[in-house]
Design a protein around this motif. Structure first.
Motif, mmCIF file in Angstrom:
data_model
loop_
_atom_site.group_PDB
_atom_site.id
_atom_site.type_symbol
_atom_site.label_atom_id
_atom_site.label_comp_id
_atom_site.label_asym_id
_atom_site.label_seq_id
_atom_site.Cartn_x
_atom_site.Cartn_y
_atom_site.Cartn_z
ATOM 1 N N UNK A 3 48.982 -98.781 -4.484
ATOM 2 C CA UNK A 3 49.768 -97.826 -3.711
ATOM 3 C C UNK A 3 48.893 -97.138 -2.677
ATOM 4 N N UNK A 4 49.388 -97.083 -1.444
ATOM 5 C CA UNK A 4 48.695 -96.356 -0.384
ATOM 6 C C UNK A 4 49.639 -95.314 0.196
ATOM 7 N N UNK A 5 49.073 -94.194 0.616
ATOM 8 C CA UNK A 5 49.834 -93.119 1.236
ATOM 9 C C UNK A 5 49.202 -92.841 2.593
ATOM 10 N N UNK A 6 50.007 -92.898 3.660
ATOM 11 C CA UNK A 6 49.433 -92.624 4.975
ATOM 12 C C UNK A 6 49.423 -91.123 5.250
ATOM 13 N N UNK A 7 48.890 -90.750 6.401
ATOM 14 C CA UNK A 7 48.729 -89.323 6.718
ATOM 15 C C UNK A 7 50.054 -88.631 7.053
ATOM 16 N N UNK A 8 51.154 -89.372 7.069
ATOM 17 C CA UNK A 8 52.483 -88.777 7.307
ATOM 18 C C UNK A 8 53.305 -88.707 6.034
ATOM 19 N N UNK A 9 52.721 -89.128 4.887
ATOM 20 C CA UNK A 9 53.425 -89.050 3.618
ATOM 21 C C UNK A 9 54.218 -90.282 3.248
ATOM 22 N N UNK A 10 54.123 -91.350 4.040
ATOM 23 C CA UNK A 10 54.810 -92.590 3.707
ATOM 24 C C UNK A 10 54.019 -93.352 2.647
ATOM 25 N N UNK A 11 54.727 -93.970 1.705
ATOM 26 C CA UNK A 11 54.108 -94.717 0.614
ATOM 27 C C UNK A 11 54.249 -96.207 0.876
ATOM 28 N N UNK A 12 53.200 -96.979 0.539
ATOM 29 C CA UNK A 12 53.182 -98.429 0.739
ATOM 30 C C UNK A 12 52.719 -99.097 -0.548
ATOM 31 N N UNK A 13 53.443 -100.147 -0.961
ATOM 32 C CA UNK A 13 53.088 -100.845 -2.190
ATOM 33 C C UNK A 13 53.611 -102.279 -2.128
ATOM 34 N N UNK A 14 52.958 -103.185 -2.853
ATOM 35 C CA UNK A 14 53.480 -104.535 -3.038
ATOM 36 C C UNK A 14 54.429 -104.525 -4.232
ATOM 37 N N UNK A 15 55.507 -105.272 -4.114
ATOM 38 C CA UNK A 15 56.458 -105.406 -5.207
ATOM 39 C C UNK A 15 55.719 -105.878 -6.453
ATOM 40 N N UNK A 16 55.952 -105.187 -7.573
ATOM 41 C CA UNK A 16 55.328 -105.554 -8.838
ATOM 42 C C UNK A 16 53.975 -104.911 -9.099
ATOM 43 N N UNK A 17 53.417 -104.178 -8.130
ATOM 44 C CA UNK A 17 52.144 -103.487 -8.340
ATOM 45 C C UNK A 17 52.389 -102.124 -8.988
ATOM 46 N N UNK A 18 51.330 -101.546 -9.552
ATOM 47 C CA UNK A 18 51.392 -100.197 -10.096
ATOM 48 C C UNK A 18 50.705 -99.240 -9.130
ATOM 49 N N UNK A 19 51.036 -97.974 -9.233
ATOM 50 C CA UNK A 19 50.399 -96.984 -8.382
ATOM 51 C C UNK A 19 50.732 -95.579 -8.832
ATOM 52 N N UNK A 20 49.924 -94.625 -8.397
ATOM 53 C CA UNK A 20 50.098 -93.223 -8.749
ATOM 54 C C UNK A 20 50.440 -92.402 -7.515
ATOM 55 N N UNK A 21 51.450 -91.558 -7.656
ATOM 56 C CA UNK A 21 51.796 -90.581 -6.632
ATOM 57 C C UNK A 21 51.321 -89.234 -7.162
ATOM 58 N N UNK A 22 50.364 -88.621 -6.470
ATOM 59 C CA UNK A 22 49.799 -87.343 -6.893
ATOM 60 C C UNK A 22 50.444 -86.238 -6.078
ATOM 61 N N UNK A 23 51.027 -85.285 -6.795
ATOM 62 C CA UNK A 23 51.703 -84.153 -6.162
ATOM 63 C C UNK A 23 50.884 -82.905 -6.459
ATOM 64 N N UNK A 24 50.469 -82.191 -5.418
ATOM 65 C CA UNK A 24 49.648 -80.995 -5.578
ATOM 66 C C UNK A 24 50.391 -79.768 -5.053
ATOM 67 N N UNK A 25 49.846 -78.604 -5.347
ATOM 68 C CA UNK A 25 50.404 -77.356 -4.833
ATOM 69 C C UNK A 25 51.611 -76.850 -5.591
ATOM 70 N N UNK A 26 51.768 -77.284 -6.832
ATOM 71 C CA UNK A 26 52.904 -76.840 -7.646
ATOM 72 C C UNK A 26 52.609 -75.446 -8.189
ATOM 73 N N UNK A 27 53.602 -74.571 -8.139
ATOM 74 C CA UNK A 27 53.440 -73.241 -8.720
ATOM 75 C C UNK A 27 53.094 -73.381 -10.205
ATOM 76 N N UNK A 28 52.285 -72.468 -10.710
ATOM 77 C CA UNK A 28 51.862 -72.527 -12.116
ATOM 78 C C UNK A 28 52.539 -71.468 -12.981
ATOM 79 N N UNK A 29 53.584 -70.837 -12.449
ATOM 80 C CA UNK A 29 54.273 -69.783 -13.195
ATOM 81 C C UNK A 29 55.247 -70.315 -14.242
ATOM 82 N N UNK A 30 55.622 -71.610 -14.146
ATOM 83 C CA UNK A 30 56.568 -72.225 -15.081
ATOM 84 C C UNK A 30 56.137 -73.656 -15.377
ATOM 85 N N UNK A 31 56.706 -74.216 -16.429
ATOM 86 C CA UNK A 31 56.499 -75.631 -16.727
ATOM 87 C C UNK A 31 57.581 -76.414 -15.977
#
Length: 124
Positions: A3-31
């Protein structure tokens, strides 16, 4: 990781590959429950929405397994297919759309899938 992520937030992957999407900046006041969903050009959901809990942490990782990315069709006569993804955080009555770094409100974020080129080993 395929999985690749470009500088505009678009995701790129080959069909059948695995990948991780990392999301940051989440508030920590709740689960928070963080949802990831993908739709085709007609806004029809493809696959199930994926969900992870934030556990009061500012960062979560959403794992796209090979079985999940196998669901995204790439026609034989096309070099790739374009889908669109979204992220949402939910807790109690708090529901907000999220964006990856460098993403802005009001535009569609692409999930570009390239055809599977080699089968490789099976996890069975």
């Amino acid at each position: 990781m395929g999985l690749n992520i470009d500088d505009r937030g678009n995701l790129y992957i080959h069909q059948g590959d695995t990948g991780d999407v990392v999301v940051t900046g989440i508030d920590t006041d709740k689960n928070y429950r963080i949802y990831f969903g993908i739709k085709d050009a007609r806004r029809v959901t493809v696959g199930e929405e994926l969900m992870v809990e934030s556990n009061f942490q500012p960062t979560v990782t959403i794992r796209l397994e090979s079985e999940y990315t196998d669901l995204f069709n790439v026609p034989v006569d096309e070099p790739f297919s374009v889908y669109y993804y979204g992220l949402k955080k939910c807790a109690d009555n708090d529901v907000d759309t999220l964006f990856l770094e460098n993403c802005t409100y009001g535009r569609l974020y692409k999930f570009v899938v390239f055809p599977k080129l080699v089968e490789g080993e099976s996890n069975e």
